[in-house]
Design an enzyme around this catalytic site. Sequence first.
Site: not given
Length: 288
Positions: A104, A129, A156, A179, A215, A267
């Site tokens: 992830e 992360e 990164d 982002d 989104d 979300e």
Amino acid sequence: MSAGAPHSRAPGVVGPVPGVPRAPAPGASPRRRPGQEGGVFMARTKSFTRRSRELPPNLRRTWEAVAPRYVIEPRRGVGRTTVAEDFALDPVEVFGRRAPLTIEIGSGTGEQLVAAAAAHPDRDYLALEVWVPGIAKLLSKAAGAGVENIRVLEADAAQALPHLLGEATAREVWTFFPDPWRKARHRKRRLVSDAFALEVARLLEDGGAWRMATDWDDYAWQMRDVVEACPLLENPHAGERPDPADPRPDRGGFAPRYEGRIITHFETRGLDAGRRAHDIVGVRVPRA
């Protein structure tokens, strides 16, 4: 090792407390790297917003208590989120077993990752992360859920992945709500790009899936375009779910909501603001 059984502490898995000075990692290369001038690191354009490493007392205590179970501390390059070019991970060694691996990229506070790890103890999950308070919250959730099939690396992803993991390492790669870099002049900083798609495809097993969600409409269209332009990926939902707001409204190419993707607090804030999520999938084509 049976699923859910405690894992032995993997080589390189340690838990330094953010904000506390530490000695340079042994074996780190002293040579200058691209972007380093006169011994000073010149930051490249990054795909994330860097945030403070300092932790409030409650998250610091969490880190001290449970980070050794979950946090991989690599040899560092120049800068806190870079990984030395001679540092690599063997997932079998890290997790103490051979199991399907999901990576992830951008785990936030760990809601998605911990839910998946708890639901699928037979799989392993590696998070990359850069937001340290988010990592600390992920650790708290993981420890509270009693899951052992998670590891997290402060890094990164665009810099680390090309040398961190070998080819065909992952069953899936997740990039959920990266982002969006909303301003037009900043969109070059978005993580999902033609170059990054090739790197994800290298990591995936044949038939493995790159699952994305956003989104922000124009980022969804970009994700769809990146997948369909990559020669190593195919879009299994090409032409499906056309979007009337798309500049090419009949094109489609969006996936149904991934059943394993929970509705996170992040979300929910987007939904409350009137935005809607698009899911995009790229599947690794078989190697010749």
